[in-house]
Design a protein around this motif. Structure first.
Motif, PDB file in Angstrom:
ATOM      1  N   PRO A  45       0.801  -1.230   0.000  1.00  0.00           N
ATOM      2  CA  PRO A  45       0.000   0.000   0.000  1.00  0.00           C
ATOM      3  C   PRO A  45       0.839   1.290   0.000  1.00  0.00           C
ATOM      4  N   GLU A  46       2.067   1.246   0.599  1.00  0.00           N
ATOM      5  CA  GLU A  46       2.804   2.507   0.715  1.00  0.00           C
ATOM      6  C   GLU A  46       3.569   2.861  -0.561  1.00  0.00           C
ATOM      7  N   ARG A  47       3.527   2.013  -1.585  1.00  0.00           N
ATOM      8  CA  ARG A  47       4.329   2.266  -2.764  1.00  0.00           C
ATOM      9  C   ARG A  47       3.479   2.880  -3.876  1.00  0.00           C
ATOM     10  N   PRO A  48       4.146   3.548  -4.823  1.00  0.00           N
ATOM     11  CA  PRO A  48       3.395   4.166  -5.907  1.00  0.00           C
ATOM     12  C   PRO A  48       2.550   3.126  -6.632  1.00  0.00           C
ATOM     13  N   GLU A  49       1.395   3.564  -7.192  1.00  0.00           N
ATOM     14  CA  GLU A  49       0.417   2.599  -7.699  1.00  0.00           C
ATOM     15  C   GLU A  49       0.933   1.745  -8.851  1.00  0.00           C
ATOM     16  N   ASN A  50       1.830   2.320  -9.708  1.00  0.00           N
ATOM     17  CA  ASN A  50       2.268   1.529 -10.846  1.00  0.00           C
ATOM     18  C   ASN A  50       3.521   0.702 -10.573  1.00  0.00           C
ATOM     19  N   ALA A  51       4.087   0.884  -9.359  1.00  0.00           N
ATOM     20  CA  ALA A  51       5.362   0.217  -9.062  1.00  0.00           C
ATOM     21  C   ALA A  51       5.241  -1.304  -9.181  1.00  0.00           C
ATOM     22  N   ALA A  52       4.181  -1.852  -8.594  1.00  0.00           N
ATOM     23  CA  ALA A  52       4.036  -3.313  -8.573  1.00  0.00           C
ATOM     24  C   ALA A  52       3.955  -3.870  -9.992  1.00  0.00           C
ATOM     25  N   GLU A  53       3.205  -3.173 -10.862  1.00  0.00           N
ATOM     26  CA  GLU A  53       3.036  -3.678 -12.218  1.00  0.00           C
ATOM     27  C   GLU A  53       4.363  -3.625 -12.992  1.00  0.00           C
ATOM     28  N   GLY A  54       5.093  -2.504 -12.836  1.00  0.00           N
ATOM     29  CA  GLY A  54       6.375  -2.361 -13.529  1.00  0.00           C
ATOM     30  C   GLY A  54       7.361  -3.422 -13.077  1.00  0.00           C
ATOM     31  N   GLU A  55       7.371  -3.672 -11.766  1.00  0.00           N
ATOM     32  CA  GLU A  55       8.296  -4.675 -11.245  1.00  0.00           C
ATOM     33  C   GLU A  55       7.903  -6.075 -11.703  1.00  0.00           C
ATOM     34  N   ALA A  56       6.601  -6.301 -11.844  1.00  0.00           N
ATOM     35  CA  ALA A  56       6.136  -7.611 -12.323  1.00  0.00           C
ATOM     36  C   ALA A  56       6.650  -7.864 -13.739  1.00  0.00           C
ATOM     37  N   VAL A  57       6.564  -6.848 -14.601  1.00  0.00           N
ATOM     38  CA  VAL A  57       7.038  -6.992 -15.978  1.00  0.00           C
ATOM     39  C   VAL A  57       8.553  -7.228 -15.974  1.00  0.00           C
ATOM     40  N   TRP A  58       9.256  -6.455 -15.144  1.00  0.00           N
ATOM     41  CA  TRP A  58      10.715  -6.605 -15.063  1.00  0.00           C
ATOM     42  C   TRP A  58      11.094  -8.011 -14.619  1.00  0.00           C
ATOM     43  N   LEU A  59      10.370  -8.471 -13.575  1.00  0.00           N
ATOM     44  CA  LEU A  59      10.697  -9.762 -12.991  1.00  0.00           C
ATOM     45  C   LEU A  59      10.501 -10.890 -14.013  1.00  0.00           C
ATOM     46  N   LEU A  60       9.370 -10.848 -14.722  1.00  0.00           N
ATOM     47  CA  LEU A  60       9.094 -11.901 -15.695  1.00  0.00           C
ATOM     48  C   LEU A  60      10.125 -11.886 -16.825  1.00  0.00           C
ATOM     49  N   SER A  61      10.407 -10.691 -17.361  1.00  0.00           N
ATOM     50  CA  SER A  61      11.322 -10.665 -18.512  1.00  0.00           C
ATOM     51  C   SER A  61      12.754 -10.966 -18.076  1.00  0.00           C
ATOM     52  N   SER A  62      13.153 -10.499 -16.888  1.00  0.00           N
ATOM     53  CA  SER A  62      14.518 -10.789 -16.429  1.00  0.00           C
ATOM     54  C   SER A  62      14.682 -12.270 -16.097  1.00  0.00           C
ATOM     55  N   LEU A  63      13.657 -12.830 -15.478  1.00  0.00           N
ATOM     56  CA  LEU A  63      13.732 -14.243 -15.104  1.00  0.00           C
ATOM     57  C   LEU A  63      13.898 -15.111 -16.357  1.00  0.00           C
ATOM     58  N   ALA A  64      13.089 -14.799 -17.395  1.00  0.00           N
ATOM     59  CA  ALA A  64      13.177 -15.582 -18.632  1.00  0.00           C
ATOM     60  C   ALA A  64      14.537 -15.393 -19.300  1.00  0.00           C
ATOM     61  N   THR A  65      15.075 -14.161 -19.258  1.00  0.00           N
ATOM     62  CA  THR A  65      16.365 -13.899 -19.905  1.00  0.00           C
ATOM     63  C   THR A  65      17.497 -14.568 -19.144  1.00  0.00           C
TER      64      THR A  65
END
Lengths: 747, 74
Positions: free
Chosen positions: A196-216
């Protein structure tokens, strides 16, 4: 204090901007656990004190290694760093598409940001006219045009950052979408990342980063290794499981889809916000490349530049190093006469002043090499040099960027190890660092010279034009290159197994290097060396000094007083009836010389009984198969301070005096005439000489290299490995030469 | 045609980047995505790397990597 991060592509002028913002208030260190350099500084933004952190330049946030994950860690506050309150994204206006790609990846992370649109002047000249307002509308964050070089617009940038600090605005949500399956996976992951204390789009951006970095990272094979980009994200533990599950449901080209979608958005933005005018048909860079990358002319110029670089660290540093050595000698003499006699004085004079000298003496070579590298890098030629040498380096399995460090290694491994920073991939950098001490550096030359001149018929002509000495020296260099290449080849296929690094190398436009930025980098390198490696070198110098010095209370094997008295009597008798003043002076001089000889014998006995001497004796069983006795053992031990110290230590143990160099005739004679007391055979035969040269060729006999490798790899593990493998190699090489030579009937 | 075969100074458009291994992803991150115009500006001697002009900048890659990039000339 608020933290402001600077992020951007390499060559986008980020560091120039950082220097403009922070002035001289900069700090350089390492991010914990990795070899990536952390640069920060304090600055005043329109009356507000901020800390500016310069992130490593990167083309993309998608991470396949720990080093690459640093930028993401800092930007999102997942690492140990304080999360920046505002990120300044530096964008090169003359190369907008690729820079926008990174800008979009950063903005997707959802944290307040300001875009600095740099190099507006260069862009305009190339016929590219970006409209800052249109860009700002498209990106949803403030865009400030700047020319970092001249400082134009920097005040407006600072004001925009302060405004953002006062009233933070999160950037808009991601502007591209993929198919339903991917979006569902992102949504799942987003739910488990949400706080809740983080900016609203942070979770979504990190999710995209995590998925693409994990696959790479999966494809790069780094997961679970020490290069694993996710090792430091302990707080993400359970989330990683969700990410792995989701990834299994997706097509395996997810990273490619993400990259393409982002580039599509970048293209669209640049189409809207940039007016493209008439671009010059042939640019200055085209014209310069026409010459510098010409198949023949380019190769000739490359060899010329490299020869100049080599010459400069080899020869130009010499007078400066001589000056430093003279100064150290002068200070030692001054301290000796100013302080009362005793162990404390000797510690101060030989241990401390000598140790500081051991550190400072490398500064000229480091300064000159980095002056060269900074100029070559800022002008754009360093990348061209890698382009030209890549063909040969790739054969060994190394990157074109390893060429300059390896070449510098012929002068000295210390600056060369520091120069490996330009090699991106951690494994390739490590391989280069680990083989660098095998390259024949200039400190080996005095040792080779002494051995060749003492034990071989060095002047004997061979085939008319050559001499034995010259050919032996050549052989040492050829062996050094062969073994360096062979070990690099082996390491690349075993311990640091990794494919030949791909060459994905930007060739930046040619630019005039800025003197201030060059000077700053040279100063910074020297400072980092003195501060980080210097401490270790000083400590080791003192330890080595103490090993040769203690214990002090040694009973000489002969009556010193009596022998001196005898000499005095003989002298008195000889001048009793002498009236000739000059004859008297002559006799007095020979008496003093005889006394000094006795003192040197006492000193030699002391060395024999010192800790180092005892270790030398202890080493005898190990080094005997190489043809060495304990004296050489002491020399090998002492040469860890620096290889050339071997020569003066031999002078010490043979009672010829410490002030000898490789040209010393008494030392050469002494070596030639030294016999084994038991058998009466010569100790120093040509075969022993060859065995010693091979040992010096292969051994890591240099604590300064160890210290600098520790600094550059940020661990003791790699320098320990380096010393271990090189010692084994040196012992085996010398063993083969000595025992093989004896089998063949040589002496 | 693959990019390593593209004659020097001729512009082509990227159709496909083959294989999604880590190196190919790196090339895409550098802007070599399908649809992008690309030109071979120089070739290093002895089968050395290529110098490409792509998206307002110069990029050097090896012929081996260029083999994975399918292009079409206009």
């Amino acid at each position: 204090m608020s933290v402001v991060a600077l992020a951007g592509n390499p060559n986008c002028g980020k560091t120039t901007l950082f220097n403009k913002l922070t002035g001289l208030n900069q700090k350089v260190g390492n991010y914990p656990g990795v070899t990536v350099e952390r640069r920060s500084g304090s600055a005043n933004f329109a009356g507000r004190a901020v800390t500016v952190v310069d992130l490593p330049g990167t083309y993309s946030l998608i991470s396949r290694s720990r080093d690459e994950a640093i930028a993401f860690e800092v930007l999102t506050g997942h690492g140990e760093e304080a999360k920046p309150a505002v990120t300044v994204i530096v964008v090169d206006a003359s190369n907008l598409d690729r820079n926008l790609y990174l800008a979009l990846s950063i903005l997707e992370l959802g944290h307040p940001a300001v875009v600095a649109l740099n190099m507006m002047d260069v862009a305009e000249k190339a016929g590219v006219h970006p409209d800052p307002e249109a860009l700002s509308a498209a990106l949803g964050v403030p865009v400030v045009p700047v020319v970092a070089k001249s400082g134009l617009g920097v005040d407006k940038l600072q004001a925009a950052v302060v405004e953002m600090l006062n009233r933070p605005v999160a950037p808009p949500a991601r502007g591209w979408h993929l198919d339903e399956a991917v979006e569902r996976a992102v949504a799942e992951l987003k739910a488990s990342l949400h706080a809740p204390e983080r900016p609203e789009n942070a979770a979504e951006g990190e999710a995209v980063w995590l998925l693409s970095s994990l696959a790479t990272a999966e494809r790069a094979g780094t997961l679970g290794t020490e290069d694993d980009p996710f090792v430091s994200f302990r707080d993400l533990g359970p989330v990683m499981d969700v990410a792995r599950q989701q990834l299994r449901l997706l097509q395996d080209d997810l990273p490619a889809q993400v990259i393409q979608a982002r580039y599509a958005q970048a293209n669209q933005i640049s189409a809207q916000a940039v007016r493209r005018g008439e671009a010059p048909a042939v640019t200055t860079t085209d014209r310069i490349d026409h010459i510098l990358l010409h198949p023949i002319l380019g190769a000739v110029i490359f060899l010329g530049v490299m020869a100049l670089l080599f010459q400069s660290i080899f020869a130009w540093a010499d007078p400066l190093m001589g000056g430093i050595e003279d100064t150290v000698g002068f200070l030692q003499a001054a301290a000796t006469s100013a302080l009362p006699e005793g162990a404390l004085r000797d510690l101060f004079v030989d241990g401390v002043i000598g140790g500081v000298g051991n550190v400072v003496v490398f500064v000229p070579q480091i300064a000159i090499l980095f002056l060269f590298i900074a100029v070559l890098e800022d002008s754009g030629y360093l990348s061209r040099a890698a382009f030209i040498s890549d063909r040969f380096m790739a054969r060994v399995g190394l990157h074109g960027r390893a060429f300059v460090p390896l070449l510098s290694g012929f002068a000295c491994a210390i600056p060369a190890v520091m120069a490996t920073r330009s090699i991106e991939n951690r494994r390739d950098r490590l391989v280069t660092i680990l083989v660098l001490p095998l390259v024949t550096c200039s400190a080996r030359l005095p040792v080779y010279t002494l051995i060749i001149a003492s034990l071989f018929a060095a002047e004997k002509p061979v085939l008319g034009v050559f001499t034995v000495g010259g050919l032996l020296m050549l052989m040492m260099y050829v062996l050094s290159v062969t073994i360096t290449v062979a070990v690099a080849f082996l390491l690349k296929r075993t311990l640091l197994k990794s494919p030949t690094p791909p060459l994905v190398l930007e060739l930046p436009p040619y630019r005039w290097p800025e003197p201030m930025s060059v000077a700053r980098r040279v100063y910074e390198r020297c400072k980092v060396f003195v501060r980080d490696a210097g401490t270790v070198i000083l400590a080791l110098s003192i330890i080595l000094w103490a090993m040769l010095y203690f214990p002090r209370q040694v009973e000489p094997s002969f009556d010193v007083q009596r022998e001196k008295m005898l000499i005095e009597h003989a002298y008195q008798a000889s001048i009793a009836r002498e009236r000739n003043e000059s004859k008297i002076a002559e006799r007095q001089a020979s008496r003093d010389e005889a006394w000094a000889f006795i003192d040197r014998r006492v000193e030699a006995e002391r060395v024999k009984n010192s800790v180092a001497g005892r270790i030398g004796h202890g080493l005898e069983p190990i080094i005997e198969p190489l043809g060495y006795d304990w004296r050489i053992g002491v020399g090998l031990l002492a040469s860890f301070a620096a290889r050339e110290v071997f020569v003066s230590t031999l002078g010490l143990v043979y009672g010829v005096g410490e002030e000898v160099d490789e040209e010393s005739v008494p030392l050469r004679q002494r070596l030639r005439s030294e016999v084994d007391p038991k058998t009466g055979d010569r100790i120093y035969t040509p075969l022993v000489g060859l065995s010693l040269m091979i040992f010096f060729l292969l051994a890591a006999q240099c604590m300064s290299t160890v210290a600098v490798v520790r600094r550059e790899t940020n661990s003791w593990r790699w320098p320990a490995f380096m010393v271990a493998y090189m010692t084994v190699l040196a012992w085996s090489g010398a063993f083969l030469v000595y025992q093989g030579g004896r089998l063949l009937g040589f002496q | 045609m693959t990019l390593d075969k593209l004659p020097t100074d001729k512009t082509a458009r990227i159709l496909k980047v083959e294989g999604h291994d880590s190196v190919m992803l790196r090339l895409m991150e550098m802007g070599l995505v399908p649809g992008t115009p690309v030109r071979v500006r120089k070739r290093a001697p002895f089968g050395g790397p290529l110098e490409l002009k792509v998206r307002d900048y110069l990029l050097s890659i090896r012929a081996r990597e260029a083999q994975g990039i399918v292009v079409e000339t206009e």
